[in-house]
Design a protein around this motif. Sequence first.
Motif, mmCIF file in Angstrom:
data_model
loop_
_atom_site.group_PDB
_atom_site.id
_atom_site.type_symbol
_atom_site.label_atom_id
_atom_site.label_comp_id
_atom_site.label_asym_id
_atom_site.label_seq_id
_atom_site.Cartn_x
_atom_site.Cartn_y
_atom_site.Cartn_z
ATOM 1 N N ASP A 281 -6.065 -2.250 -2.660
ATOM 2 C CA ASP A 281 -5.917 -1.889 -4.037
ATOM 3 C C ASP A 281 -4.385 -2.406 -4.481
ATOM 4 N N MET B 222 -2.715 5.413 -1.262
ATOM 5 C CA MET B 222 -3.693 4.329 -1.788
ATOM 6 C C MET B 222 -4.754 3.622 -0.914
ATOM 7 N N LYS B 223 -5.650 2.964 -1.137
ATOM 8 C CA LYS B 223 -6.910 2.508 -0.467
ATOM 9 C C LYS B 223 -6.076 1.161 -0.117
ATOM 10 N N ARG B 224 -6.266 0.777 1.221
ATOM 11 C CA ARG B 224 -5.778 -0.508 1.443
ATOM 12 C C ARG B 224 -6.316 -1.761 0.764
ATOM 13 N N ASP C 177 -18.385 -3.508 3.261
ATOM 14 C CA ASP C 177 -16.884 -3.623 2.513
ATOM 15 C C ASP C 177 -16.950 -5.057 1.707
ATOM 16 N N THR D 141 0.712 -1.254 -0.135
ATOM 17 C CA THR D 141 0.181 -0.009 0.043
ATOM 18 C C THR D 141 0.740 1.365 0.112
#
Length: 1566
Positions: free
Chosen positions: A742, A738-740, A1099, A734
């Motif tokens: 991705d 960035m989004k965790r 999620d 990451t």
Amino acid sequence: MSSPAREPEHARREDEDDPMQGSGQEDEEGDAVAPGAVSDDSSEEPEEDEEEMRRIRDGFIVDEDEDEEQEDSDEERRRRRKRRKKRHHKPRSEDEDALDEEDLELLEENTGAAFPRRITRIRPGRETESPPAASSSRARAVIESSDEDLDNDDFTRVQDIHNIWDDERAAAGRDDDDVDMDDMDNFIEYEDEEEAGGAMDENEREERRRERRRLEKARRKAFGSRPELAGIDQSAWEEIHEVFGDGHDYDWALADDEVAVDEEEQLKPEMKYQDVFEPSEIRERLLTEDDDLIRAQDKPERMQLATSSLSPSATLSLHQPLTEIDLDDAASWVITRLSSRKERDFFRGDGQYHHLLSELVQAITCALRYLFVSEFEVPYIWTHKRDYISFFDPENPRAPVELLSLDDLWRLYSVGQKYRSLLERRAALDALYARLRVSDDYFENEVRKRVETAEMAADATEWLSMRYHEEKKSKFDVQFHDDEEQPEVRKHKMPSRISAYELAKKTIASKLAEGFGISPHEVVLNFVSDHNSHFVEEQELNPLAYADQFVDPDATRAQPAEELLARARMIIATELGKDPLLRQEMRNTFKANALVSVLPTERGISKIDELHPYFNFKYLLNKPAPEMLQSPQFLNILAAESEHLVTVSITLRPEAKAHFERKLNDAFASDSFSDTARAWNEERSRIVQEALEQHLIPIGIKWTREWIREETEDYLAKQCAQSLKERIDVAPYTAPGMKRGDTPSVMAMSWGKGDPHKDSIAVVFMDEAGRLREHTKLDNLVNTENQDEFLDMVKRRRPDVIAIGGFSIATTKLSRRIKELLDGAKTSADRSEEVPNIPVIYVHDEVARIYQHSQRADEEFSALTPLGKYCIGLARYVQSPLNEYAALGSDITAITFEDEYQQLIPKEKLLTALERVLVDVVNKVGVDINRAVTDPYYQHLLPFVCGLGPRKAQVLVKKIASMGGNLVNRDQFIKNGLLTTTIFLNAAGFLRITQDSEPKPTKNRHGEDIDVPDPLDSTRIHPEDYELARKMATDALELDEEDIHDEHPSHVVSLIMQDDDNEKKLDDLNLDDFAVNMYQANSDKKRHTLNVIRMELLDPFGERRPDFVLPSDWEVLTMLTGETRRTLRVGLIVSVQAMRVKDNFVIVRLDSGIEGIIHKRYLTDSNIPPPQVVKQGQTLCGVIIDVKLDLPGDQFSVELSSRETDVSAGDSQFRRVKHDEAWNHAQHERDTEMQARKKRAEVDRTRRVIKHPNFHNFNSQQAEAYLEKQQRGDVVIRPSSKGSNHLAVTWKVDDKLYQHIDVVEINADPTGQTAGSKFVVDGTHQFSDLDELIVNHVQAMARKVEELMMHEKFKPGTEDDLHLFLRNFVAANPSKSAYGFTLNRKRPGHFNLCYLANKNSTVQTWPVRVTPEAYYLFDTPAAGVPELCDAFKVRQKSMSLGGGLGGPGGGKTPYAARTPGRTPAPGHATPGHMSVRNVPSRTPNPYGGASTHPSAVPGAYAPPAYGGMSQYGGASQYGPPQPQAGFQTPGYQQPGGSGFGQPPAPPGVHPSRAAMIQGNSWPNGI
């Protein structure tokens, strides 16, 4: 078509037609039959005759195209050809030749001509020797008649070969395909078609026939109806056919070939891929029959395999699933074998969860049901059924207790498999017992009920086979009444396998064994119970007296009572030792009290030193076995044992063994105190001892060895699996912002080995989807052009992270340079906004190193260099470590997870452990099924999905691809037959189908079901819980059913997922109350499932793994240099090379490339400037005093000291391996002292340096090996083990025969550097130098040896070969005697003289010693071989005169000679027998005169023997024979000549000897 009634007749007539006649075709109807006859040209026939023509064609014409379309055409053709062959070799009768009425009617209908009623068929060879020429028309072929028929004017003669072109004229104007070459195919056989018939299929042959028809049609059109166009007129054709025939004269000879080819075509099997590909390739591609079965069965693939699905040699498991009936027993069996922690927490009264023991049993039962009845894999249970393996308290739902962990589930699965195997073994045991047809209460009530392990099942089987051996042999060979009688086949006699026990059981000793008063199984029952329930029946007699009653009265067969008693003890001891219950008790005793000891072998004592890794256990003494279960020590011990370095012994604690023995004695002994009872108890004690030593303890040792090994391997495999889990159970890297979860875009770079003159820098860029977007190669990052290119690529691609890897420490320079360029670009005014802030990281490269040289890399990126492929591996690792390890397949075992012991674990066991980790993590993450179908790299994850495997994943991908490669929802797995029910239930929750739009109505306007997306298919929620998820979403949104009545059932799920306040709304739900209500209403346990649904609604398939773990500084150092904490330990001495020398320090480099520094104060003990001490390039030894690791600054260095005081101390204390605490100090000290003595002896033996071409520093074995390929007589001078004043001379006597001579140096050099000036051999021969010794002593002896070996009396080979020759010679010549010489191979440099007087005597052997000056027969010297023969004859004559040797009346061995090891024949004197008339100190006169002393004989010289001692049994080497007197004249003389020919009297022989020889006074044959 012909009528049904006529059709068989047509077929019969067609079969009877001669094949030489050719096939009649409908396109040949224009032939002229006779003048004025009606033509049958089809162009002139009316249309209504079509049906008739078809019927005629069906009856007479065999059209190949039509025949091929019929079902039995090939079979008919084969039968027809066989009949043709028969007809050519079998003459026909007149009746068979005659045509019947129906044939004639058909001929008239076909030709339009009238035929007489007497017509016969053409027969080959009827009027001529050669077959008749075949015509082109059946009408012409069949109308040959008899003589009277030929005289009939009304009979129309049909022209044959003269009208060959008539068909062409008739067909000149026709182009339809039905009348061209179809009719010719039946009687024209093409040679090339027959030759290629085996290689062409039907389509190819049909294509070839069409091509021939086309060419023939073109030829016909060209010729038209005029044969003259061919250049040959009609008359010429007639002459040609009269001379050469029409080409069909020998068709009958080709019939066999036609039949053979046709049969070959029929018998050729259908081609399968097994016939084309190698079995190894078929297994590799998963195309075996077992693979097809695995794909077809509705059972998870891994559950169908006995080994890991990653294994190239995975085998099919044939175990049967458990049933509900088995679950209770299985749970009680498994729970005690789960883990020691479970036993501590649940079984002990003071355990933390002792009150939940019943809940644990229920949880294990549920888990076993899911695993072995419902066939759900572990990830499914852990994810979707975790509530059923946890304790849920409705009173306190917020505090669930996890009864079984994920590791416990896998352990449960392994132990459950063992229980399933146990059930099968029990079933086999029951079947064996049933087949024996016996009734055994002990087996049924005790043994069978206690069979709890596979070992006990094997023991029970062995016990039954032993106890009912005869019943087994007689009742197992069952033959039913309807079985076919098997022919009696003679078999080779097999060796007997009858044991001593079976033999004893058939004797009277078995009855004696019953007298011990208690049976063995009753003793065992007493042993396993707390008190004796079976008692001994006392005997009135003591054991020996009782045994006397069983002695056989027949004295010839009688056995002593002691022997019978011993046999009886053996019978009872064997039955005790084979008892399954007693064996299990012994195993339990060993499990708790086994001790392991190790002792080194002779080789191990010297090879395993204090630095050897095996030194830890070299003298291991009595280490408890349970302490070895969680370390690799025992596997290392087994490895050392396999290398013959150590021996392993397993024993019981003395107190445990004594307790077991005492308890067994108590169970066996009598309670009486009489002398007889004590005597019987002593016998019983002997039985117990024998049972323990011969049976029980060996069984316990063998089992303990395997138990420790298996437990240790399982533990170490689990440790390796844990290391793998730490590497793959992480999220993708990451980057900042960035989004965790991705996937980052990665730029990977490597400088390889970092050589600036050879290696370039490889750069690859991979986008977020894992696709290679760009790759390049840079010579360096020093030139501005290369720097600009690199920065331009960074600006264009804007990677999220830059990954660095390499094979040397120079990689740190690349990392520093990249960071400098990026920092410089950011600080530069014109680039500050263009270059992003990109982290530069090191990456684990184990997978990349394997990938760069793999076949997979060549297939995926064939254009890249190996270094470029290495960078691909680095980039992929950053994006998904899980995917990289999953793609390795079985090569994953090549990765080193544990340096010290991974190689000790069997590959199959290691693969299974690693596969389970991959399965856990892959199912934890999930797999996007649509991406897996289109992305081959991502597809490597699919086999690890729950329920799937390599084979099922393979077929699943193919099925989805055939549907278009994209799935809309999970329902399609079942609707379209992609997955079977069990596999779908296992896999559905882990296969993700990403959704791009909201759900739509499930029916179209026509009311048909359509596939629409479902948002729940993009979550970890299992389809069986969809309604629960929809209910939660409805409650969270506070909607009613009427609000969503007309929508998709999951529409409400889309709403909650898209709701901005969805987390708060879901938190408002009271899941605890919801779970309690469900449990109270339906006993459904869903508390954990509700939590999973909540997380997935917030999620979907969110990242649940820890963050990406970067390698530590030591891991980076190990990756780049191979150095570890152990190799760079402070205090170790390493070799370094000086690179730069400064005034205050020296920069050095280790062999691994790491740079170090030696400060001035650590360089020498005196304060001398470094330039005066060290030069550039010089090699130094230094002690590591510090290791400096700066990973962010890319600096790795060591600080060293090269001071003499530091280096001289050594580093053995740091390199020495620490021994185990259980150490045999006494044995260690003894062996150490012995080794020290050996080393001192080697040091004392100085290495000689003598300048002589024959001198070598060899030992005796090396000298013999050196001389093996040399000539006879060659010499090696070498040091002697007797001291520094000795030398040894080894010379080659013969092949594999060498003599070693001890040479004394009188004035030897104490230093051993030169040779002395005086050499003495045997105390008598002195030489001034080595050359003189070689020439005058060794070579002189070699000449003597060569001379004797060239003599006619010498026989090569062994002494036994000479004995055999002598016996054969004397047997063939009874009136002669014989003698000969052979080498004495036990004493090199000596010969044996063997003599056989007659066929009734024994062979006598006398020694012959070789010296440089003479041969010595005993004490008699002989200058040459003739003299040696004379000396033998003289001695033999003197012995025979004394009545000792050679005469028929007896033979006597002379002193120091010998005879073969047997007693002489009757009448011969005993060797060593002396006459009563012995005269002391006198030697008999060998010449018949007065007895004189040897010194009185002229020339009689007897030198002292070598060494002063007789080597044949006397005080001297060959002492004189015992003095004898009173010689008697032989009573007779045998006529005849010598056995080997009588040699002439040599010159210089004593006159008396010459007279004796010439006077023929010798016995014949000498």
